[in-house]
Scaffold this motif. Structure first.
Motif, PDB file in Angstrom:
ATOM      1  N   LEU A 147      -1.095 -42.563 -31.296  1.00 46.07           N
ATOM      2  CA  LEU A 147       0.063 -42.743 -32.183  1.00 46.07           C
ATOM      3  C   LEU A 147       1.109 -41.655 -31.953  1.00 46.07           C
ATOM      4  N   ALA A 148       0.649 -40.421 -31.706  1.00 45.22           N
ATOM      5  CA  ALA A 148       1.588 -39.323 -31.444  1.00 45.22           C
ATOM      6  C   ALA A 148       2.377 -39.575 -30.167  1.00 45.22           C
ATOM      7  N   SER A 149       1.706 -40.030 -29.114  1.00 50.17           N
ATOM      8  CA  SER A 149       2.401 -40.311 -27.848  1.00 50.17           C
ATOM      9  C   SER A 149       3.365 -41.482 -27.995  1.00 50.17           C
ATOM     10  N   THR A 150       2.940 -42.528 -28.748  1.00 51.78           N
ATOM     11  CA  THR A 150       3.829 -43.669 -28.988  1.00 51.78           C
ATOM     12  C   THR A 150       5.042 -43.245 -29.801  1.00 51.78           C
ATOM     13  N   HIS A 151       4.803 -42.366 -30.763  1.00 53.11           N
ATOM     14  CA  HIS A 151       5.894 -41.838 -31.588  1.00 53.11           C
ATOM     15  C   HIS A 151       6.923 -41.130 -30.717  1.00 53.11           C
ATOM     16  N   ASN A 152       6.485 -40.337 -29.766  1.00 57.65           N
ATOM     17  CA  ASN A 152       7.406 -39.616 -28.873  1.00 57.65           C
ATOM     18  C   ASN A 152       8.189 -40.577 -27.984  1.00 57.65           C
TER      19      ASN A 152
END
Length: 450
Positions: free
Chosen positions: A35-40
């Motif tokens: 989710l953090a990578s998708t958020h970025n």
């Protein structure tokens, strides 16, 4: 002595990890990283859309973030994916806006304009202007409709279907729809069978409005038609436009000449055409700024043995017109007039402009043109051109008198603009929609009806 074997210790560790639900914790940690990578990645795509950058920038920005140690995952890195992400974000934002509008039920205005797609099909651009969550009114894009029929009935049918698709049903529109804004095309504002006329029969409280920027362009067009001396000036600039727009070679040579003079290359477009008046100002300003570079390029091309004799004669004639006193004075006069109109046009295009502010800006512009018609030397650029005439030099280039070139009479020119503006503004004030809008503003306040 109680000795614990290595196998026993390992068994105890297994039981301990089982109690801690290590598998579930590992799964949650993995999900959190994804989710953090998708958020970025989503933030990167949003930046591209917000700053009007091409989608092809997405892979490069992703690579840069990876080098800087940012977690961007292993997927969603292509420009095609960036397009899908932007469409998804815009869809979610639009749904959130419309959900808020359906709950708070504020007054709203529909703004439409016709256009043509790349496939030469008629389209309708739909905007909404309303208050979101009791904030100041904002204007936002709703949808782009491909018109099956360009008649008033066809436009109304597709417009209402579009609004209903987003949850703005007939009951909501009867309660909240207060304004309809469009250009002055007969299919939109026709008294008998126009879109506004038929919409008002369905929604009696609707106020129709002819876009002030379109009225501005019509006033400019009327002034130019009555001042025929501008024809020579616009014809010459159109020739420069064709010269550098249709020939990459000429554009490269002009770029080199601009570098030698020490100014920036600016695009030369058309003037006083179908585009906003701000585009005409940018063209005139480009010629004013690159005057010396244009002269050097035209004179160099006029003696270039690699060009045909007809081309050399053409460049020589263009250079002669460029250095005439009449052209420089006309250029300064157009700079002063178009700068004023450009500022007004951009102010009227502002997303947070109010009707009362528009009224004050237009009244001020009328006063400015009346003052300039009485004292044309008050303009900064025209004053500079008159000084260049006295000195015989403009931007380091020697000027010459050419009796064949017509000088635009500044007093008559400004009077035509002032007269066209006054007539256009009189039509606005006589419009029942304007009177009704001003009455509602005074009665209910700016927040609902500007």
């Amino acid at each position: 002595m109680n000795i614990v074997s290595q196998s026993h210790k390992l068994a105890q560790d297994i039981v301990k990890r089982q109690n801690e639900e290590a598998l579930k914790s590992s799964f949650l940690k993995t999900q959190k990283d994804i989710l953090a990578s998708t958020h970025n990645v989503f933030r990167t795509a949003y930046y591209i859309a917000k700053n009007n950058r091409p989608y092809s920038d997405h892979p490069g920005l992703i690579e840069l973030q990876m080098i800087n140690g940012v977690n961007v995952g292993r997927v969603l890195h292509s420009n095609v994916t960036c397009t899908d992400i932007v469409h998804f974000i815009s869809k979610e934002m639009r749904e959130a806006l419309l959900a808020s509008i359906k709950v708070t039920r504020p007054k709203l205005t529909v703004l439409v304009d016709e256009s043509t797609s790349l496939s030469k099909k008629s389209c309708l651009i739909v905007y909404l202007r309303t208050s979101v969550d009791s904030s100041e009114p904002v204007t936002f894009f709703l949808d782009l409709l491909e018109l099956e029929s360009t008649t008033a009935d066809g436009i109304i049918s597709q417009l209402l279907n579009c609004l209903q698709k987003y949850g703005l049903d007939d009951a909501f529109l009867k309660e909240c729809l207060v304004g309809f804004c469009s250009d002055g095309a007969s299919v939109m504002v026709g008294r008998k069978n126009g879109v506004y006329t038929k919409l008002r029969s369905k929604y009696p409280g609707l106020i129709g409005w002819h876009c002030l920027n379109h009225r501005l362009e019509l006033s400019v067009s009327d002034a130019v038609k009555h001042c025929t001396e501008t024809n020579h000036f616009t014809a010459f600039l159109d020739k420069l436009y064709c010269l550098y727009h249709q020939s990459p070679k000429n554009l490269r040579e002009l770029d080199a000449a601009v570098s030698e003079v020490g100014v920036c290359l600016r695009k030369i477009g058309r003037v006083l055409g179908i585009r906003w008046v701000a585009s005409s100002f940018r063209t005139v300003n480009a010629v004013w700024t690159m005057y010396a570079a244009l002269y050097h390029h035209l004179t160099s091309a006029s003696v270039d043995v690699n060009r045909s004799s007809n081309d050399r004669c053409m460049y020589e004639g263009l250079a002669a017109k460029l250095t005439s006193v009449a052209f420089v004075k006309n250029l300064g006069l157009m700079m002063d007039a178009l700068e004023e109109l450009k500022d007004l046009s951009e102010a009227l295009q502002s997303r947070d402009i109010r009707l009362s502010q528009s009224v004050n800006l237009i009244k001020r512009q009328l006063d400015v043109f009346k003052t300039m018609s009485r004292n044309p030397d008050s303009g900064l650029f025209y004053k500079t051109a008159c000084e260049a005439e006295q000195q015989g030099v403009f931007n380091g280039i020697t000027l010459r008198n050419d009796p064949r070139q017509k000088i635009i009479d500044p007093t008559s020119f400004m009077q035509h603009y002032a007269k066209a503006w006054k007539q256009g503004w009189s039509q606005v004030k006589r419009n029942p929609s304007f009177k009704r809008s001003m009455f509602l503003i005074q009665r209910h306040g700016q927040a609902l009806y500007h």
